[in-house]
Design a protein around this motif. Structure first.
Motif, short mmCIF file in Angstrom:
data_model
loop_
_atom_site.label_atom_id
_atom_site.label_comp_id
_atom_site.label_asym_id
_atom_site.label_seq_id
_atom_site.Cartn_x
_atom_site.Cartn_y
_atom_site.Cartn_z
N PRO A 235 -28.23 4.34 -24.09
CA PRO A 235 -27.45 4.90 -25.28
C PRO A 235 -25.83 5.39 -24.74
CG PRO A 235 -29.39 6.35 -24.79
CD PRO A 235 -29.29 5.07 -23.66
N MET A 236 -25.07 4.50 -26.14
CA MET A 236 -23.92 4.49 -25.87
C MET A 236 -22.99 5.89 -25.36
SD MET A 236 -22.41 1.51 -26.51
CE MET A 236 -20.67 2.20 -26.62
N ASN A 237 -23.75 7.08 -25.97
CA ASN A 237 -23.20 8.51 -25.70
C ASN A 237 -23.62 8.67 -23.89
OD1 ASN A 237 -25.84 8.63 -26.34
ND2 ASN A 237 -25.63 10.63 -26.95
N GLU A 238 -24.60 7.86 -23.34
CA GLU A 238 -25.03 8.04 -22.08
C GLU A 238 -24.33 7.37 -21.16
OE1 GLU A 238 -26.43 10.79 -21.02
OE2 GLU A 238 -27.43 11.65 -23.08
N LYS A 239 -23.65 6.42 -21.43
CA LYS A 239 -23.19 5.19 -20.61
C LYS A 239 -22.29 5.76 -19.58
CE LYS A 239 -23.99 0.60 -22.38
NZ LYS A 239 -23.35 -0.48 -23.12
N VAL A 240 -21.05 6.30 -20.09
CA VAL A 240 -20.05 6.79 -19.04
C VAL A 240 -20.67 7.97 -18.08
CG1 VAL A 240 -18.07 8.23 -19.02
CG2 VAL A 240 -18.38 6.56 -20.77
N ASN A 241 -21.38 8.96 -18.38
CA ASN A 241 -21.89 9.69 -17.59
C ASN A 241 -22.91 9.01 -16.35
OD1 ASN A 241 -20.81 11.86 -18.78
ND2 ASN A 241 -22.41 12.67 -19.90
N LEU A 246 -24.18 6.86 -11.00
CA LEU A 246 -24.50 5.88 -10.38
C LEU A 246 -23.49 5.43 -9.24
CD1 LEU A 246 -25.68 3.47 -12.79
CD2 LEU A 246 -27.26 4.66 -11.19
N GLY A 247 -22.04 5.55 -9.75
CA GLY A 247 -21.20 5.37 -8.97
C GLY A 247 -21.10 6.56 -7.53
N SER A 248 -21.23 7.83 -8.03
CA SER A 248 -21.29 8.67 -6.90
C SER A 248 -22.28 8.82 -5.93
CB SER A 248 -21.29 10.00 -7.87
OG SER A 248 -22.55 10.32 -8.36
N ASN A 249 -23.60 8.03 -6.31
CA ASN A 249 -24.79 8.05 -5.66
C ASN A 249 -25.04 6.41 -4.69
OD1 ASN A 249 -26.93 10.44 -5.92
ND2 ASN A 249 -25.40 10.17 -7.68
N GLY A 250 -23.86 5.87 -4.98
CA GLY A 250 -23.75 4.43 -4.33
C GLY A 250 -22.71 3.88 -4.45
N THR A 251 -22.55 2.57 -4.00
CA THR A 251 -21.26 1.85 -4.06
C THR A 251 -21.23 0.38 -4.72
OG1 THR A 251 -22.03 0.73 -1.97
CG2 THR A 251 -20.69 2.94 -1.89
N LEU A 262 -26.43 -2.23 -7.58
CA LEU A 262 -25.81 -1.04 -6.84
C LEU A 262 -26.24 -0.98 -5.48
CD1 LEU A 262 -24.34 1.89 -7.25
CD2 LEU A 262 -26.72 2.74 -7.54
N ASN A 263 -25.28 -0.59 -4.55
CA ASN A 263 -25.71 -0.45 -3.16
C ASN A 263 -25.93 0.98 -2.72
OD1 ASN A 263 -25.44 -3.12 -2.56
ND2 ASN A 263 -23.29 -2.91 -1.98
N VAL A 264 -27.24 1.01 -2.16
CA VAL A 264 -27.45 2.83 -1.86
C VAL A 264 -27.61 2.89 -0.34
CG1 VAL A 264 -28.43 3.06 -3.89
CG2 VAL A 264 -29.76 2.15 -2.31
N ASN A 265 -27.68 4.00 0.37
CA ASN A 265 -27.87 3.88 1.70
C ASN A 265 -29.37 4.50 2.28
OD1 ASN A 265 -27.93 6.57 1.03
ND2 ASN A 265 -26.21 7.13 1.87
N SER A 266 -30.13 4.52 1.11
CA SER A 266 -31.60 4.98 1.62
C SER A 266 -32.70 4.47 0.55
CB SER A 266 -31.76 6.48 1.95
OG SER A 266 -31.72 7.16 0.76
N GLU A 267 -33.84 4.12 0.75
CA GLU A 267 -34.95 4.10 -0.31
C GLU A 267 -34.97 5.24 -1.01
OE1 GLU A 267 -38.23 2.72 2.06
OE2 GLU A 267 -37.54 0.76 2.34
N ASN A 268 -34.89 6.40 -0.72
CA ASN A 268 -34.85 7.72 -1.41
C ASN A 268 -33.94 7.58 -2.72
OD1 ASN A 268 -36.95 8.63 0.10
ND2 ASN A 268 -35.62 9.96 1.30
N LYS A 269 -32.78 7.02 -2.39
CA LYS A 269 -31.83 6.77 -3.49
C LYS A 269 -32.38 5.90 -4.73
CE LYS A 269 -28.37 9.16 -2.33
NZ LYS A 269 -27.92 10.39 -2.83
N ILE A 270 -33.02 5.05 -4.40
CA ILE A 270 -33.73 4.13 -5.57
C ILE A 270 -34.65 4.87 -6.32
CG2 ILE A 270 -35.25 2.14 -5.80
CD1 ILE A 270 -34.63 1.01 -2.89
N ALA A 271 -35.45 5.78 -5.70
CA ALA A 271 -36.43 6.59 -6.53
C ALA A 271 -35.36 7.47 -7.40
CB ALA A 271 -37.13 7.49 -5.79
N GLU A 272 -34.47 7.89 -7.06
CA GLU A 272 -33.57 8.86 -7.84
C GLU A 272 -32.98 7.98 -9.08
OE1 GLU A 272 -30.63 10.92 -5.36
OE2 GLU A 272 -32.07 11.67 -4.01
N VAL A 273 -32.45 6.86 -8.72
CA VAL A 273 -31.95 6.02 -9.95
C VAL A 273 -32.88 5.78 -10.80
CG1 VAL A 273 -31.05 3.58 -10.37
CG2 VAL A 273 -30.31 4.69 -8.30
N ILE A 274 -34.41 5.71 -10.55
CA ILE A 274 -35.05 5.22 -11.51
C ILE A 274 -35.46 6.55 -12.36
CG2 ILE A 274 -37.69 4.54 -11.82
CD1 ILE A 274 -37.41 2.96 -9.48
#
Length: 301
Positions: A235-241, A246-251, A262-274
């Motif tokens: 949704p357009m109104n959710e993209k920026v947030n 995502l940028g604060s949880n990966g690189t 996205l590059n993340v530092n652990s597999e747990n971060k993958i679950a958080e992204v989903i």
């Protein structure tokens, strides 16, 4: 049961150590890959274990027998990095002669069976003077297994072979493992090692710098995990947030309308992204995780 055990095994030529205090164990039924650049000391290490040369210091045992020991030679099979043949003899005669010397004579039909396993059955009665490099390589493997050894050393078993022959030899190694044999092999084909070896060691300048399964080696060398996600429209109104989160949880975030990386530092971060996508009612269509290859691990070692 450990079929190979070494304790501070060292081999020096004059004042120059080639194998530097290696301590390693290999369990029964493993296909153990031994990796290293040319000159790392791999062949010297194998030649020491198989009794071709004697260690300068340290100790080793194979199949419960302390080496060097003539009893060991009857229980192991060896294909060294370079094999010579009698040009006037056929593969069958080579195999029967070798098996007789090992104390386990075999029949002609047994020879044909082994030659079939390595893809040389059509050349069983040709003189080896007419053999190509690849055919000689196959015969070397056949000679290593003709007496049904419990432990097999293969130094670069598929180098110089065509693609079809490589597959034949790889399947043979896997079959040997399924029959309870232990295979210790070197190879410059890192894809091959990753495919068929249960564990592997990386040797550098005469020492083992890392040892483990491919997953263990990846875990050791992996600093980031690259995640590729294919998703439904955000949704357009959710993209920026979302992109900020995502940028604060990966690189190194890269995004399009239907994908992001996205590059993340652990597999747990993958679950958080989903979970974050699910909360926005964005469908996750595909998730791909890029693991470091054995080649990358090898180059970093």
């Amino acid at each position: 049961m450990n079929v190979i055990e070494t304790q501070q095994l060292t081999k020096s030529y004059g004042a120059s150590p080639v194998v530097k205090g290696i301590t390693v164990t290999v369990k029964k039924g493993e296909v153990f890959g031994f990796l290293g650049k040319n000159g790392a000391g791999k062949s010297t290490f194998i030649n020491t274990l198989t009794g071709i040369i004697h260690p300068t210091s340290g100790s080793y045992s194979l199949l419960g027998e302390k080496g060097p020991n003539d009893k060991i030679k009857q229980k192991i099979g060896v294909m060294p990095d370079y094999v010579t043949f009698y040009s006037s003899l056929t593969p069958v005669k080579h195999l029967r002669m070798l098996s007789a010397l090992s104390g386990k004579p075999v029949s002609k039909s047994q020879c044909i069976d082994v030659l079939n396993k390595v893809g040389l059955e059509k050349h069983a009665h040709k003189k080896t003077s007419k053999f190509s490099f690849g055919m000689k390589k196959k015969l070397g493997i056949a000679m290593a297994i003709i007496h049904d050894p419990e432990l097999i050393f293969l130094d670069e078993p598929t180098s110089g072979l065509d693609a079809e022959s490589v597959i034949v030899i790889q399947k043979l190694i896997q079959q040997l493992q399924s029959n309870g044999k232990t295979v210790f092999m070197t190879s410059h084909n890192l894809d091959e090692v990753e495919k068929i070896c249960t564990r592997m060691a990386i040797m550098k300048e005469g020492q083992i710098v890392k040892i483990g399964t491919i997953d263990e080696l990846r875990s050791f060398y992996r600093s980031t995990i690259t995640v590729k996600v294919k998703h439904s429209t955000i949704p357009m109104n959710e993209k920026v947030n979302l992109y900020h989160w995502l940028g604060s949880n990966g690189t190194d975030l890269e995004a399009t309308e239907t994908h992001f990386v996205l590059n993340v530092n652990s597999e747990n971060k993958i679950a958080e992204v989903i979970r974050a996508l699910n909360q926005l009612k964005v469908d996750v269509l595909r998730v791909e995780v890029e693991e470091p290859s054995l080649e990358e691990i090898f180059l970093e070692a």
